[in-house]
Design a protein around this motif. Structure first.
Motif, PDB file in Angstrom:
ATOM      1  N   ILE A 121      13.828  53.731 -19.100  1.00  0.00           N
ATOM      2  CA  ILE A 121      15.218  53.598 -19.547  1.00  0.00           C
ATOM      3  C   ILE A 121      15.764  54.925 -20.069  1.00  0.00           C
ATOM      4  CG2 ILE A 121      16.698  52.512 -21.295  1.00  0.00           C
ATOM      5  CD1 ILE A 121      15.021  49.992 -20.977  1.00  0.00           C
ATOM      6  N   ILE A 122      14.869  55.751 -20.608  1.00  0.00           N
ATOM      7  CA  ILE A 122      15.280  57.051 -21.129  1.00  0.00           C
ATOM      8  C   ILE A 122      15.871  57.921 -20.026  1.00  0.00           C
ATOM      9  CG2 ILE A 122      14.442  59.186 -22.208  1.00  0.00           C
ATOM     10  CD1 ILE A 122      14.455  56.888 -24.131  1.00  0.00           C
ATOM     11  N   PHE A 123      15.468  57.686 -18.788  1.00  0.00           N
ATOM     12  CA  PHE A 123      15.849  58.582 -17.696  1.00  0.00           C
ATOM     13  C   PHE A 123      16.688  57.920 -16.604  1.00  0.00           C
ATOM     14  CE2 PHE A 123      11.661  59.880 -19.335  1.00  0.00           C
ATOM     15  CZ  PHE A 123      11.977  61.135 -19.819  1.00  0.00           C
ATOM     16  N   ASP A 124      17.019  56.636 -16.763  1.00  0.00           N
ATOM     17  CA  ASP A 124      17.676  55.927 -15.650  1.00  0.00           C
ATOM     18  C   ASP A 124      19.199  55.964 -15.693  1.00  0.00           C
ATOM     19  OD1 ASP A 124      18.398  54.171 -17.627  1.00  0.00           O
ATOM     20  OD2 ASP A 124      17.360  52.425 -16.802  1.00  0.00           O
ATOM     21  N   GLY A 125      19.755  56.757 -16.603  1.00  0.00           N
ATOM     22  CA  GLY A 125      21.206  56.858 -16.700  1.00  0.00           C
ATOM     23  C   GLY A 125      21.809  55.975 -17.774  1.00  0.00           C
ATOM     24  N   SER A 126      21.000  55.092 -18.358  1.00  0.00           N
ATOM     25  CA  SER A 126      21.503  54.216 -19.425  1.00  0.00           C
ATOM     26  C   SER A 126      21.909  55.004 -20.658  1.00  0.00           C
ATOM     27  CB  SER A 126      20.438  53.183 -19.803  1.00  0.00           C
ATOM     28  OG  SER A 126      20.066  52.397 -18.699  1.00  0.00           O
ATOM     29  N   ASN A 127      21.370  56.218 -20.774  1.00  0.00           N
ATOM     30  CA  ASN A 127      21.637  57.046 -21.947  1.00  0.00           C
ATOM     31  C   ASN A 127      22.805  58.005 -21.744  1.00  0.00           C
ATOM     32  OD1 ASN A 127      20.074  58.337 -19.994  1.00  0.00           O
ATOM     33  ND2 ASN A 127      19.164  59.754 -21.449  1.00  0.00           N
ATOM     34  N   HIS A 128      23.478  57.931 -20.609  1.00  0.00           N
ATOM     35  CA  HIS A 128      24.608  58.822 -20.368  1.00  0.00           C
ATOM     36  C   HIS A 128      25.831  58.365 -21.164  1.00  0.00           C
ATOM     37  CE1 HIS A 128      23.103  60.663 -16.317  1.00  0.00           C
ATOM     38  NE2 HIS A 128      22.168  60.649 -17.253  1.00  0.00           N
ATOM     39  N   LEU A 129      26.532  59.319 -21.728  1.00  0.00           N
ATOM     40  CA  LEU A 129      27.724  59.032 -22.521  1.00  0.00           C
ATOM     41  C   LEU A 129      28.973  59.433 -21.747  1.00  0.00           C
ATOM     42  CD1 LEU A 129      26.412  60.352 -25.945  1.00  0.00           C
ATOM     43  CD2 LEU A 129      26.501  57.978 -25.186  1.00  0.00           C
ATOM     44  N   LYS A 130      30.070  58.776 -22.052  1.00  0.00           N
ATOM     45  CA  LYS A 130      31.304  58.984 -21.291  1.00  0.00           C
ATOM     46  C   LYS A 130      31.847  60.390 -21.457  1.00  0.00           C
ATOM     47  CE  LYS A 130      35.701  56.673 -20.316  1.00  0.00           C
ATOM     48  NZ  LYS A 130      36.594  55.546 -20.693  1.00  0.00           N
ATOM     49  N   SER A 131      31.778  60.937 -22.651  1.00  0.00           N
ATOM     50  CA  SER A 131      32.280  62.288 -22.893  1.00  0.00           C
ATOM     51  C   SER A 131      31.636  62.856 -24.144  1.00  0.00           C
ATOM     52  CB  SER A 131      33.808  62.279 -23.072  1.00  0.00           C
ATOM     53  OG  SER A 131      34.160  61.749 -24.339  1.00  0.00           O
ATOM     54  N   SER A 132      31.911  64.138 -24.405  1.00  0.00           N
ATOM     55  CA  SER A 132      31.357  64.788 -25.593  1.00  0.00           C
ATOM     56  C   SER A 132      31.950  64.234 -26.883  1.00  0.00           C
ATOM     57  CB  SER A 132      31.584  66.304 -25.515  1.00  0.00           C
ATOM     58  OG  SER A 132      30.693  66.889 -24.585  1.00  0.00           O
ATOM     59  N   VAL A 133      33.108  63.613 -26.793  1.00  0.00           N
ATOM     60  CA  VAL A 133      33.688  62.970 -27.985  1.00  0.00           C
ATOM     61  C   VAL A 133      32.758  61.844 -28.452  1.00  0.00           C
ATOM     62  CG1 VAL A 133      35.639  61.682 -28.919  1.00  0.00           C
ATOM     63  CG2 VAL A 133      36.035  63.556 -27.292  1.00  0.00           C
ATOM     64  N   TYR A 134      32.290  61.050 -27.502  1.00  0.00           N
ATOM     65  CA  TYR A 134      31.378  59.952 -27.848  1.00  0.00           C
ATOM     66  C   TYR A 134      30.018  60.494 -28.273  1.00  0.00           C
ATOM     67  CZ  TYR A 134      34.941  56.973 -25.838  1.00  0.00           C
ATOM     68  OH  TYR A 134      36.129  56.346 -25.590  1.00  0.00           O
ATOM     69  N   PHE A 135      29.624  61.632 -27.704  1.00  0.00           N
ATOM     70  CA  PHE A 135      28.374  62.249 -28.140  1.00  0.00           C
ATOM     71  C   PHE A 135      28.473  62.657 -29.610  1.00  0.00           C
ATOM     72  CE2 PHE A 135      25.814  65.927 -29.143  1.00  0.00           C
ATOM     73  CZ  PHE A 135      24.554  65.541 -28.715  1.00  0.00           C
ATOM     74  N   MET A 136      29.597  63.244 -30.002  1.00  0.00           N
ATOM     75  CA  MET A 136      29.749  63.684 -31.390  1.00  0.00           C
ATOM     76  C   MET A 136      29.789  62.496 -32.349  1.00  0.00           C
ATOM     77  SD  MET A 136      29.447  66.878 -31.197  1.00  0.00           S
ATOM     78  CE  MET A 136      29.541  67.029 -32.995  1.00  0.00           C
ATOM     79  N   LYS A 137      30.329  61.385 -31.908  1.00  0.00           N
ATOM     80  CA  LYS A 137      30.291  60.172 -32.730  1.00  0.00           C
ATOM     81  C   LYS A 137      28.839  59.726 -32.930  1.00  0.00           C
ATOM     82  CE  LYS A 137      34.821  58.341 -31.282  1.00  0.00           C
ATOM     83  NZ  LYS A 137      35.470  58.219 -32.602  1.00  0.00           N
ATOM     84  N   LEU A 138      28.058  59.789 -31.850  1.00  0.00           N
ATOM     85  CA  LEU A 138      26.635  59.450 -31.926  1.00  0.00           C
ATOM     86  C   LEU A 138      25.916  60.394 -32.880  1.00  0.00           C
ATOM     87  CD1 LEU A 138      24.283  57.723 -30.429  1.00  0.00           C
ATOM     88  CD2 LEU A 138      23.930  59.839 -29.134  1.00  0.00           C
TER      89      LEU A 138
END
Length: 315
Positions: A121-138
């Motif tokens: 699951i770590i590598f199957d794309g489930s961990n992809h985020l829509k944009s860097s805005v959502y990454f910064m929230k994470l």
């Protein structure tokens, strides 16, 4: 180096040695068996000799040779044509080197071998985020102590919540801890026991860096329609301002135009400089007019390459 080129000009001689790929092939079918997280990191560390997070150069040649040799019974292969090797390597990299950097990365190796479900699951794309805005929230959610890095405890919490969201059920604590330890070891490139923001960005990548996608730094001028799209991309809440995680996501994408190896402090430096130079009304936010100033500085006069490259220049 395990490949002996000897005096032959057209062949690579393979010395008898341990081939780690053979350990993970079914003796009857020669197919790869399903790998655990520990199996996977064993293979990764076997080839990433310098621990820099990539398999490249001599490491990559060793990897390719062992992969080829593992397909064929050990007594049947002693020499490989250099031309065949180079052609196979080129074909392999075209298939697996997704970002075209000429190196093999962890997520690219994960495409080659079958992995246990919880680890895959770590590598199957489930961990992809829509944009860097959502990454910064994470990032802000799990950097609980505001230290500027994600420590082992914070990372375990992040991974626990990730599995609960993706799998819709809790993972056993001991299995979660095993995966967390191994994933941290893989992505902690500076080996400080924590994840810097650039390291976490490799584990939770965004679908695309919008500024890279539009080739911002190669532009001679920016059309108003492009500026409108950029503004809309980062003004997630539609309030007419780029602020908080929206601004930090935008700045993260700016930094990544120049480097993939960065820490939170670099984004904070850029933020201070951008706001000092471009935030005309000093409200700590970026309006569309202010964004125009920033973007125009990035595509500055073609005759001044230093100005053109400097993402910090807003005046």
């Amino acid at each position: 180096m395990s490949i002996d080129l000897g005096s032959a000009e057209k062949f690579i001689h393979i010395k008898p040695r341990e081939n780690i790929f053979r350990e993970y092939r079914d003796p009857t079918t020669n197919k790869f068996v399903t790998l655990s997280a520990n199996d996977f990191i064993k293979i990764w560390k076997h080839y990433d000799n310098d621990g820099n997070g990539h398999i490249e150069g001599q490491e990559l040649d060793d990897f390719i040779i062992d992969l080829l040799a593992s397909i064929i019974p050990s007594k049947s292969i002693q020499n490989i044509s250099k031309l065949f090797f180079e052609n196979f390597k080129a074909s392999f990299m075209r298939a697996y080197d997704d970002n075209g950097n000429g190196r093999l990365e962890v997520k690219e190796l994960a495409q080659l071998v079958p992995l246990e479900e919880n680890f895959s699951i770590i590598f199957d794309g489930s961990n992809h985020l829509k944009s860097s805005v959502y990454f910064m929230k994470l990032w802000k959610k799990y950097d609980v102590d505001k230290s500027g890095s994600i420590d082992a405890s914070e990372f375990s919490s992040l991974l626990r919540d990730f599995y609960a969201k993706v799998r819709k059920k809790n993972i056993k604590p001991e299995e979660l801890q095993e995966i967390a330890d191994i994933v941290l070891e893989i992505f902690d490139s500076n080996k400080d026991g924590k994840l810097q923001i650039g390291e976490l960005a490799k584990l939770f990548p965004v679908e695309s860096n919008y500024l890279k996608r539009i080739k911002l730094m190669k532009s001679k001028k920016i059309k108003s329609s492009v500026i409108n799209r950029i503004f809309k991309k980062y003004d997630i809440d539609g309030n007419g301002q780029i602020e908080n995680e929206e601004l930090e996501g935008f700045l993260k994408d700016l930094v990544e135009l120049q480097t993939d190896e960065y820490e939170l402090g670099q984004i904070e430096v850029v933020k201070k400089l951008v706001l000092r130079s471009c935030d005309m009304d000093r409200d700590g936010r970026i309006s569309k007019k202010e964004l125009i100033v920033i973007l125009n500085s990035l595509v500055a006069d073609k005759k001044d390459p230093k100005r053109r490259r400097n993402i910090l220049l807003c005046s």
